[in-house]
Design an enzyme around this catalytic site. Structure first.
Site, PDB file in Angstrom:
ATOM      1  N   ASN A   1       1.785   3.115  -2.628  1.00  0.00           N
ATOM      2  CA  ASN A   1       1.226   4.007  -3.437  1.00  0.00           C
ATOM      3  C   ASN A   1      -0.220   4.475  -3.047  1.00  0.00           C
ATOM      4  OD1 ASN A   1       2.108   4.266  -6.623  1.00  0.00           O
ATOM      5  ND2 ASN A   1       2.418   2.017  -5.654  1.00  0.00           N
TER       6      ASN A   1
ATOM      7  N   ASN B   1      -4.982   2.518 -13.557  1.00  0.00           N
ATOM      8  CA  ASN B   1      -4.027   1.405 -13.042  1.00  0.00           C
ATOM      9  C   ASN B   1      -2.618   1.727 -13.104  1.00  0.00           C
ATOM     10  OD1 ASN B   1      -3.339  -1.202 -11.642  1.00  0.00           O
ATOM     11  ND2 ASN B   1      -2.770  -1.841 -13.752  1.00  0.00           N
TER      12      ASN B   1
ATOM     13  N   LYS C   1     -16.578 -13.163  -8.591  1.00  0.00           N
ATOM     14  CA  LYS C   1     -16.362 -12.047  -9.102  1.00  0.00           C
ATOM     15  C   LYS C   1     -17.465 -10.939  -9.638  1.00  0.00           C
ATOM     16  CE  LYS C   1     -12.816 -11.438 -12.184  1.00  0.00           C
ATOM     17  NZ  LYS C   1     -11.475 -10.808 -11.355  1.00  0.00           N
TER      18      LYS C   1
ATOM     19  N   GLY D   1       0.694  -1.192   0.040  1.00  0.00           N
ATOM     20  CA  GLY D   1       0.156  -0.109   0.043  1.00  0.00           C
ATOM     21  C   GLY D   1       0.760   1.304  -0.046  1.00  0.00           C
TER      22      GLY D   1
ATOM     23  N   HIS E   1       1.274   0.507 -13.325  1.00  0.00           N
ATOM     24  CA  HIS E   1       1.821  -1.001 -13.744  1.00  0.00           C
ATOM     25  C   HIS E   1       3.347  -0.819 -13.761  1.00  0.00           C
ATOM     26  CE1 HIS E   1       2.372  -5.065 -15.228  1.00  0.00           C
ATOM     27  NE2 HIS E   1       2.886  -4.603 -16.144  1.00  0.00           N
TER      28      HIS E   1
ATOM     29  N   MET F   1      -4.019  -6.792  -7.374  1.00  0.00           N
ATOM     30  CA  MET F   1      -3.696  -7.879  -8.091  1.00  0.00           C
ATOM     31  C   MET F   1      -4.897  -8.880  -8.585  1.00  0.00           C
ATOM     32  SD  MET F   1      -0.862  -6.793  -8.336  1.00  0.00           S
ATOM     33  CE  MET F   1       0.626  -8.039  -8.988  1.00  0.00           C
ATOM     34  N   ARG F   2      -5.768  -8.110  -9.187  1.00  0.00           N
ATOM     35  CA  ARG F   2      -6.961  -8.955  -9.453  1.00  0.00           C
ATOM     36  C   ARG F   2      -7.440  -8.227 -10.702  1.00  0.00           C
ATOM     37  NH1 ARG F   2      -9.523 -12.637  -6.850  1.00  0.00           N
ATOM     38  NH2 ARG F   2      -7.900 -12.601  -5.396  1.00  0.00           N
TER      39      ARG F   2
END
Ligand code: GAR
Length: 189
Positions: free
Chosen positions: A15, A110, A68, A13, A112, A93-94
């Site tokens: 970020n 997002n 989901k 966490g 990356h 991570m999903r």
């Protein structure tokens, strides 16, 4: 009126912390973090959110018979209730599914740890080191149905001529925190 952010994370966490701190101390003057969503009960990011006084929504994906679709429906309704304007994935991570994309498509971004479209997926840095690349980088992009495939918003590159993934992560994370803050500011106009 400040824009309302939700940050999704699965792990440490840093970020999340960078975004929350920047909202709180005025480096992101136009936004506040109203929710932190985490899919890993016990992840360190949860304590960070609690310490910051930010609402947390922690769930275990395996606990949902409907998978989901079911947990994303629950997330989307909380986002709706809180009037969230922008969803920032920060080490979540999903793969985001149809339910969230239908509700919040175009408003999910997002971060990356590679220069996309190179090295998609969960082990981008390790793959890049294995490949022997000399220029690494960070990408922030819109999230769509393709893994790490949405339109790119911002990128920052750095040079590293070595073979230690931990060092690439260390350098990359410093860049990530500032790039996320700058990109949110830019998107909020
Ligand atoms: C970040 O380095 C982010 O780029 C990466 O997870 C890390 C989370 O760190 N994301 C991905 O690999 C997404 N495919 P943090 O929990 O300290 O913010």
């Amino acid at each position: 009126m400040k824009k309302r952010l939700a940050v999704f994370a699965s792990g440490s966490g840093t970020n999340f912390q960078a975004i929350a701190d920047a909202c709180a101390d005025g480096r992101i003057p136009g936004a506040q973090v109203v929710l932190m969503v985490c899919d890993v009960p016990g992840a360190p990011v949860i304590k960070r959110a609690l310490d910051a006084g930010i609402e947390t929504m922690v769930f275990n994906p395996k606990a949902y018979a409907g998978g989901k679709k079911e947990y994303e429906k629950q997330i989307a309704s909380r986002l709706d209730e809180l009037g969230v304007d922008l969803v920032c994935l920060a080490g979540y991570m999903r793969i985001v599914g149809d339910t969230l994309l239908e509700a919040y498509g175009g408003r999910i971004i997002n971060i990356h740890p590679s220069l996309l479209p190179s090295f998609r997926g969960a082990h981008a840095v390790e793959q890049a080191v294995e490949y022997g690349v000399k220029v690494y980088g960070i990408t922030i992009h819109y999230v769509d149905a393709v893994l790490d495939g949405g339109k790119i918003i911002a990128q920052k590159a750095f040079e590293y001529d070595g073979n230690d993934p931990a060092e690439v992560h260390r350098i990359g994370q410093i860049i990530e925190h500032q790039l996320y803050i700058d990109t949110i500011n830019k998107l909020l106009g």
